[in-house]
Design a protein around this motif. Structure first.
Motif, PDB file in Angstrom:
ATOM      1  N   MET A  22       0.832  -1.207   0.000  1.00  0.00           N
ATOM      2  CA  MET A  22       0.000   0.000   0.000  1.00  0.00           C
ATOM      3  C   MET A  22       0.865   1.255   0.000  1.00  0.00           C
ATOM      4  N   VAL A  23       1.898   1.260   0.809  1.00  0.00           N
ATOM      5  CA  VAL A  23       2.791   2.414   0.879  1.00  0.00           C
ATOM      6  C   VAL A  23       3.468   2.634  -0.475  1.00  0.00           C
ATOM      7  N   LEU A  24       3.960   1.559  -1.066  1.00  0.00           N
ATOM      8  CA  LEU A  24       4.639   1.677  -2.357  1.00  0.00           C
ATOM      9  C   LEU A  24       3.672   2.131  -3.457  1.00  0.00           C
ATOM     10  N   MET A  25       2.470   1.618  -3.436  1.00  0.00           N
ATOM     11  CA  MET A  25       1.478   2.023  -4.430  1.00  0.00           C
ATOM     12  C   MET A  25       1.075   3.481  -4.254  1.00  0.00           C
ATOM     13  N   THR A  26       0.898   3.889  -3.016  1.00  0.00           N
ATOM     14  CA  THR A  26       0.544   5.290  -2.751  1.00  0.00           C
ATOM     15  C   THR A  26       1.680   6.205  -3.192  1.00  0.00           C
ATOM     16  N   LEU A  27       2.907   5.806  -2.933  1.00  0.00           N
ATOM     17  CA  LEU A  27       4.062   6.565  -3.400  1.00  0.00           C
ATOM     18  C   LEU A  27       4.056   6.660  -4.924  1.00  0.00           C
ATOM     19  N   ALA A  28       3.763   5.551  -5.586  1.00  0.00           N
ATOM     20  CA  ALA A  28       3.716   5.548  -7.050  1.00  0.00           C
ATOM     21  C   ALA A  28       2.640   6.501  -7.569  1.00  0.00           C
ATOM     22  N   VAL A  29       1.474   6.479  -6.933  1.00  0.00           N
ATOM     23  CA  VAL A  29       0.380   7.369  -7.350  1.00  0.00           C
ATOM     24  C   VAL A  29       0.792   8.830  -7.198  1.00  0.00           C
ATOM     25  N   VAL A  30       1.413   9.162  -6.077  1.00  0.00           N
ATOM     26  CA  VAL A  30       1.851  10.540  -5.829  1.00  0.00           C
ATOM     27  C   VAL A  30       2.916  10.955  -6.842  1.00  0.00           C
ATOM     28  N   LEU A  31       3.891  10.090  -7.070  1.00  0.00           N
ATOM     29  CA  LEU A  31       4.942  10.412  -8.046  1.00  0.00           C
ATOM     30  C   LEU A  31       4.359  10.582  -9.447  1.00  0.00           C
ATOM     31  N   LEU A  32       3.480   9.689  -9.833  1.00  0.00           N
ATOM     32  CA  LEU A  32       2.866   9.799 -11.163  1.00  0.00           C
ATOM     33  C   LEU A  32       2.070  11.093 -11.307  1.00  0.00           C
ATOM     34  N   ARG A  33       1.340  11.444 -10.247  1.00  0.00           N
ATOM     35  CA  ARG A  33       0.491  12.637 -10.332  1.00  0.00           C
ATOM     36  C   ARG A  33       1.303  13.932 -10.316  1.00  0.00           C
ATOM     37  N   TYR A  34       2.247  14.046  -9.407  1.00  0.00           N
ATOM     38  CA  TYR A  34       2.925  15.326  -9.224  1.00  0.00           C
ATOM     39  C   TYR A  34       4.228  15.475 -10.011  1.00  0.00           C
ATOM     40  N   ILE A  35       4.830  14.387 -10.415  1.00  0.00           N
ATOM     41  CA  ILE A  35       6.058  14.500 -11.212  1.00  0.00           C
ATOM     42  C   ILE A  35       5.760  14.297 -12.693  1.00  0.00           C
ATOM     43  N   PHE A  36       4.918  13.294 -12.986  1.00  0.00           N
ATOM     44  CA  PHE A  36       4.641  12.976 -14.388  1.00  0.00           C
ATOM     45  C   PHE A  36       3.288  13.493 -14.863  1.00  0.00           C
ATOM     46  N   ASN A  37       2.545  14.148 -13.970  1.00  0.00           N
ATOM     47  CA  ASN A  37       1.269  14.774 -14.297  1.00  0.00           C
ATOM     48  C   ASN A  37       0.283  13.805 -14.959  1.00  0.00           C
ATOM     49  N   THR A  38       0.235  12.591 -14.433  1.00  0.00           N
ATOM     50  CA  THR A  38      -0.704  11.591 -14.946  1.00  0.00           C
ATOM     51  C   THR A  38      -1.358  10.853 -13.780  1.00  0.00           C
ATOM     52  N   GLY A  39      -2.535  10.338 -14.027  1.00  0.00           N
ATOM     53  CA  GLY A  39      -3.247   9.610 -12.984  1.00  0.00           C
ATOM     54  C   GLY A  39      -2.959   8.127 -13.049  1.00  0.00           C
ATOM     55  N   ALA A  40      -3.268   7.459 -11.986  1.00  0.00           N
ATOM     56  CA  ALA A  40      -3.093   6.004 -11.913  1.00  0.00           C
ATOM     57  C   ALA A  40      -4.246   5.423 -11.100  1.00  0.00           C
ATOM     58  N   THR A  41      -5.440   5.475 -11.673  1.00  0.00           N
ATOM     59  CA  THR A  41      -6.646   5.048 -10.963  1.00  0.00           C
ATOM     60  C   THR A  41      -6.555   3.600 -10.498  1.00  0.00           C
ATOM     61  N   ALA A  42      -6.073   2.716 -11.361  1.00  0.00           N
ATOM     62  CA  ALA A  42      -5.996   1.294 -10.999  1.00  0.00           C
ATOM     63  C   ALA A  42      -5.074   1.078  -9.801  1.00  0.00           C
ATOM     64  N   ILE A  43      -3.944   1.757  -9.787  1.00  0.00           N
ATOM     65  CA  ILE A  43      -3.009   1.602  -8.661  1.00  0.00           C
ATOM     66  C   ILE A  43      -3.632   2.172  -7.384  1.00  0.00           C
ATOM     67  N   GLN A  44      -4.297   3.301  -7.518  1.00  0.00           N
ATOM     68  CA  GLN A  44      -4.934   3.937  -6.370  1.00  0.00           C
ATOM     69  C   GLN A  44      -6.033   3.024  -5.808  1.00  0.00           C
ATOM     70  N   GLU A  45      -6.838   2.438  -6.695  1.00  0.00           N
ATOM     71  CA  GLU A  45      -7.886   1.533  -6.240  1.00  0.00           C
ATOM     72  C   GLU A  45      -7.292   0.275  -5.616  1.00  0.00           C
ATOM     73  N   MET A  46      -6.215  -0.235  -6.174  1.00  0.00           N
ATOM     74  CA  MET A  46      -5.583  -1.427  -5.612  1.00  0.00           C
ATOM     75  C   MET A  46      -5.076  -1.158  -4.197  1.00  0.00           C
ATOM     76  N   ALA A  47      -4.548   0.024  -3.962  1.00  0.00           N
ATOM     77  CA  ALA A  47      -4.113   0.386  -2.608  1.00  0.00           C
ATOM     78  C   ALA A  47      -5.310   0.394  -1.657  1.00  0.00           C
ATOM     79  N   LEU A  48      -6.449   0.879  -2.123  1.00  0.00           N
ATOM     80  CA  LEU A  48      -7.662   0.870  -1.301  1.00  0.00           C
ATOM     81  C   LEU A  48      -8.141  -0.559  -1.046  1.00  0.00           C
ATOM     82  N   TYR A  49      -8.062  -1.408  -2.058  1.00  0.00           N
ATOM     83  CA  TYR A  49      -8.458  -2.812  -1.902  1.00  0.00           C
ATOM     84  C   TYR A  49      -7.559  -3.499  -0.876  1.00  0.00           C
ATOM     85  N   LEU A  50      -6.269  -3.229  -0.955  1.00  0.00           N
ATOM     86  CA  LEU A  50      -5.334  -3.825  -0.002  1.00  0.00           C
ATOM     87  C   LEU A  50      -5.610  -3.330   1.417  1.00  0.00           C
ATOM     88  N   HIS A  51      -5.967  -2.061   1.524  1.00  0.00           N
ATOM     89  CA  HIS A  51      -6.317  -1.484   2.828  1.00  0.00           C
ATOM     90  C   HIS A  51      -7.502  -2.246   3.426  1.00  0.00           C
TER      91      HIS A  51
END
Length: 167
Positions: A22-51
């Protein structure tokens, strides 16, 4: 009893690795959004599923290690034998009835999700919402498996060795 305990322990230890994911996925979502300016809905949802999986699948493990919240205004003042009685009756009168009610109340909800092959409403979301909803049933199984172990353990302490009262 030992087999059930090992099963609950293995599930709890296995699920604990989900928190790292979950931590790694959340980090990936943040990096993708703020560094690469793209979303990652599937990764974000997977982190929620794991939670959700951590809380539902590890419920029995948490019970095994006495990690659930307890209001012990009176409990801590009881003798060890009295505490065993409270735990025994708590399993019988609360844990099992509540677990069975959750199973009953959520079964049709989960079944309908499987029947329709429910998917995420988000574009780019995950295609298996029905698996996440099934965690409601996994919660009750996890709790009842450990509840059986607790009842056996407490029955031995209360009825087979009443003089000792030790854990």
């Amino acid at each position: 009893m030992k087999l059930l305990e090992k099963l609950v322990e293995s599930i709890g230890r296995g699920v604990s690795w989900f928190t790292l994911l979950m931590v790694l996925m959340t980090l990936a979502v943040v990096l993708l959004r703020y560094i690469f300016n793209t979303g990652a809905t599937a990764i974000q949802e997977m982190a929620l599923y794991l939670h959700g999986a951590v809380f539902t699948l590890a419920a029995g493990y948490t019970l095994k290690h006495d990690g659930h919240v307890r209001v012990d205004i009176f409990y801590r003042r009881f003798s060890v034998r009295g505490q065993h009685w409270v735990d025994f009756l708590g399993c019988l009168l609360f844990l099992f009835p509540v677990s069975l009610y959750i199973t009953y109340a959520s079964f049709d909800y989960v079944l309908a999700s499987w029947r329709y092959g429910e998917t995420s409403v988000e574009a780019g979301g995950l295609a298996f919402v029905y698996i996440q909803k099934s965690l409601l049933l996994a919660l009750t199984v996890s709790l009842m498996l450990q509840g059986i172990v607790e009842l056996i353990r407490l029955s031995r302490l209360l009825f087979l060795s009443p003089a000792t009262g030790a854990k």
